[in-house]
Design a protein around this motif. Structure first.
Motif, mmCIF file in Angstrom:
data_model
loop_
_atom_site.group_PDB
_atom_site.id
_atom_site.type_symbol
_atom_site.label_atom_id
_atom_site.label_comp_id
_atom_site.label_asym_id
_atom_site.label_seq_id
_atom_site.Cartn_x
_atom_site.Cartn_y
_atom_site.Cartn_z
ATOM 1 N N PRO A 1 0.798 -1.230 0.000
ATOM 2 C CA PRO A 1 0.000 0.000 0.000
ATOM 3 C C PRO A 1 0.833 1.284 0.000
ATOM 4 N N VAL A 2 1.951 1.289 0.734
ATOM 5 C CA VAL A 2 2.794 2.494 0.805
ATOM 6 C C VAL A 2 3.385 2.812 -0.566
ATOM 7 N N ALA A 3 3.918 1.790 -1.234
ATOM 8 C CA ALA A 3 4.483 1.988 -2.572
ATOM 9 C C ALA A 3 3.392 2.425 -3.553
ATOM 10 N N HIS A 4 2.223 1.809 -3.450
ATOM 11 C CA HIS A 4 1.122 2.185 -4.332
ATOM 12 C C HIS A 4 0.801 3.667 -4.211
ATOM 13 N N ASP A 5 0.629 4.139 -2.993
ATOM 14 C CA ASP A 5 0.213 5.527 -2.800
ATOM 15 C C ASP A 5 1.287 6.508 -3.261
ATOM 16 N N LYS A 6 2.541 6.126 -3.120
ATOM 17 C CA LYS A 6 3.634 6.988 -3.577
ATOM 18 C C LYS A 6 3.659 7.066 -5.108
ATOM 19 N N HIS A 7 3.599 5.907 -5.759
ATOM 20 C CA HIS A 7 3.656 5.886 -7.224
ATOM 21 C C HIS A 7 2.437 6.542 -7.853
ATOM 22 N N ILE A 8 1.262 6.299 -7.269
ATOM 23 C CA ILE A 8 0.034 6.814 -7.885
ATOM 24 C C ILE A 8 -0.054 8.329 -7.739
ATOM 25 N N ALA A 9 0.656 8.894 -6.758
ATOM 26 C CA ALA A 9 0.701 10.353 -6.628
ATOM 27 C C ALA A 9 1.336 10.981 -7.861
ATOM 28 N N TYR A 10 2.368 10.319 -8.398
ATOM 29 C CA TYR A 10 3.019 10.810 -9.611
ATOM 30 C C TYR A 10 2.200 10.500 -10.863
ATOM 31 N N MET A 11 1.709 9.276 -10.939
ATOM 32 C CA MET A 11 1.097 8.799 -12.174
ATOM 33 C C MET A 11 -0.340 9.290 -12.393
ATOM 34 N N SER A 12 -1.034 9.615 -11.312
ATOM 35 C CA SER A 12 -2.448 9.974 -11.447
ATOM 36 C C SER A 12 -2.807 11.271 -10.731
ATOM 37 N N HIS A 13 -2.440 11.357 -9.463
ATOM 38 C CA HIS A 13 -2.903 12.497 -8.668
ATOM 39 C C HIS A 13 -2.314 13.809 -9.158
ATOM 40 N N LEU A 14 -1.029 13.812 -9.537
ATOM 41 C CA LEU A 14 -0.397 15.040 -10.028
ATOM 42 C C LEU A 14 -1.027 15.503 -11.340
ATOM 43 N N SER A 15 -1.348 14.561 -12.222
ATOM 44 C CA SER A 15 -1.943 14.953 -13.504
ATOM 45 C C SER A 15 -3.318 15.573 -13.305
ATOM 46 N N HIS A 16 -4.055 15.092 -12.324
ATOM 47 C CA HIS A 16 -5.364 15.694 -12.049
ATOM 48 C C HIS A 16 -5.210 17.113 -11.494
ATOM 49 N N ILE A 17 -4.261 17.297 -10.574
ATOM 50 C CA ILE A 17 -4.028 18.639 -10.029
ATOM 51 C C ILE A 17 -3.590 19.580 -11.146
ATOM 52 N N SER A 18 -2.685 19.139 -12.006
ATOM 53 C CA SER A 18 -2.204 19.964 -13.117
ATOM 54 C C SER A 18 -3.364 20.393 -14.008
ATOM 55 N N SER A 19 -4.254 19.449 -14.280
ATOM 56 C CA SER A 19 -5.391 19.748 -15.143
ATOM 57 C C SER A 19 -6.353 20.739 -14.483
ATOM 58 N N PHE A 20 -6.656 20.505 -13.199
ATOM 59 C CA PHE A 20 -7.527 21.437 -12.476
ATOM 60 C C PHE A 20 -6.931 22.846 -12.461
ATOM 61 N N MET A 21 -5.633 22.949 -12.184
ATOM 62 C CA MET A 21 -5.012 24.269 -12.048
ATOM 63 C C MET A 21 -4.807 24.954 -13.393
ATOM 64 N N LEU A 22 -4.595 24.183 -14.456
ATOM 65 C CA LEU A 22 -4.554 24.788 -15.792
ATOM 66 C C LEU A 22 -5.924 25.372 -16.133
ATOM 67 N N GLY A 23 -6.968 24.593 -15.859
ATOM 68 C CA GLY A 23 -8.316 25.106 -16.090
ATOM 69 C C GLY A 23 -8.597 26.357 -15.288
ATOM 70 N N LYS A 24 -8.180 26.353 -14.023
ATOM 71 C CA LYS A 24 -8.380 27.529 -13.161
ATOM 72 C C LYS A 24 -7.639 28.738 -13.703
ATOM 73 N N THR A 25 -6.390 28.538 -14.145
ATOM 74 C CA THR A 25 -5.590 29.649 -14.662
ATOM 75 C C THR A 25 -6.255 30.276 -15.874
ATOM 76 N N VAL A 26 -6.741 29.453 -16.772
ATOM 77 C CA VAL A 26 -7.384 29.966 -17.983
ATOM 78 C C VAL A 26 -8.685 30.683 -17.637
ATOM 79 N N ILE A 27 -9.474 30.097 -16.752
ATOM 80 C CA ILE A 27 -10.739 30.739 -16.354
ATOM 81 C C ILE A 27 -10.470 32.085 -15.685
#
Length: 283
Positions: A171-197
């Motif tokens: 579980p520890v390795a999963h949560d670390k890896h998924i932060a890079y592979m999934s969670h960061l991309s979602h934050i990037s997308s949300f914040m890009l949308g916010k910046t443009v809006i």
């Protein structure tokens, strides 16, 4: 397995229901939700065969918990309380440490399998469910050794039969890896949308000038805040670490721009092109 109970018949739960039923037409899919309207929609879409309640779980061969991760942490011990000795509970949460921890000492821990099917779209709810969502996708399995072998064997075959490949991780390795592979991309997308809006006040300009690159990059900003806020909260430490590294790279890029060092920018982008080889190799 005859009776499948799905708690949370949305994108993931509903899509699992479609493919499980397609491969196993004799199975009976039961839906459980806080909202009766959700179950009525799931029935009308033929995602489920019957409506059910938590008290019916004693009749389940398999329970799939597919709700936000904070709700999973609260509900999972109760679900395990109700499952029979021959039944299995699995979850589909995007974080694993807190979910595994909440049931680590449960008397029926052997009746639980922690998993994360890495698939999805930016849409949510029963209407978002689609067939073949999991074909070729990875299903991360955590702490498989804590689950009764006969129970996990049946479930893993069920998920393999709908097209998923299994990968085992703590579980520890999963949560670390998924932060890079999934969670960061979602934050990037949300914040890009916010910046443009924030900067482009004219909605018409956004609509007219948004090319396919912008649309694909900001696609994840359409995702459900109800689902993603608890994910960020549970994986806070790892997400902050990934954000700090991401911000360092963004700041470095900005400094190269200020210095008119476009040779370095070219090289940075050229080096990063290697990501396509990695992803193509997985296809």
């Amino acid at each position: 397995m005859k009776n499948i109970y799905i708690i949370g018949v949305g994108l993931i739960g509903g899509s699992l229901a479609i493919d499980i039923k397609k491969n196993n037409p004799d199975m009976v899919i039961h839906g459980i939700s806080r909202k009766d309207a959700t179950l009525e929609t799931a029935l009308s879409l033929n995602l489920i065969d019957k409506k059910a309640t938590l008290d019916d779980i004693e009749n389940a061969d398999l329970v799939i918990v597919s709700i936000p991760v904070d709700a999973t942490v609260k509900l999972l011990p109760t679900v395990l309380d109700k499952i029979s000795d021959n039944g299995l509970v699995v979850d589909a949460g995007s974080t694993k440490v807190d979910i595994c921890k909440v049931v680590e000492n449960h008397p029926k821990r052997r009746n639980f399998l922690a998993m994360h099917p890495i698939a999805g779209t930016e849409h949510s709810g029963p209407n978002a469910a689609i067939p073949n969502l999991f074909v070729g996708k990875t299903n991360i399995i955590c702490e498989v050794e804590k689950t009764a072998f006969k129970l996990q064997e049946k479930a893993l075959k069920l998920f393999a039969d709908i097209g998923m490949r299994m990968r085992y991780m703590n579980p520890v390795a999963h949560d670390k890896h998924i932060a890079y592979m999934s969670h960061l991309s979602h934050i990037s997308s949300f914040m890009l949308g916010k910046t443009v809006i924030d900067k482009e006040k004219n909605e018409r300009d956004i609509f007219d000038m948004a090319g396919s690159g912008f649309a694909s990059t900001v696609r994840l900003a359409k995702s459900s805040p109800e689902m993603w806020t608890p994910i960020f909260k549970q994986n806070k430490t790892n997400v902050i670490e990934t954000l700090e590294e991401y911000i360092i790279n963004l700041t470095h890029f900005k400094e190269l721009m200020k210095q008119d060092d476009f040779d370095a920018i070219f090289n940075e982008m050229k080096d990063t092109n290697y990501i396509k080889d990695i992803l193509n190799g997985m296809g």
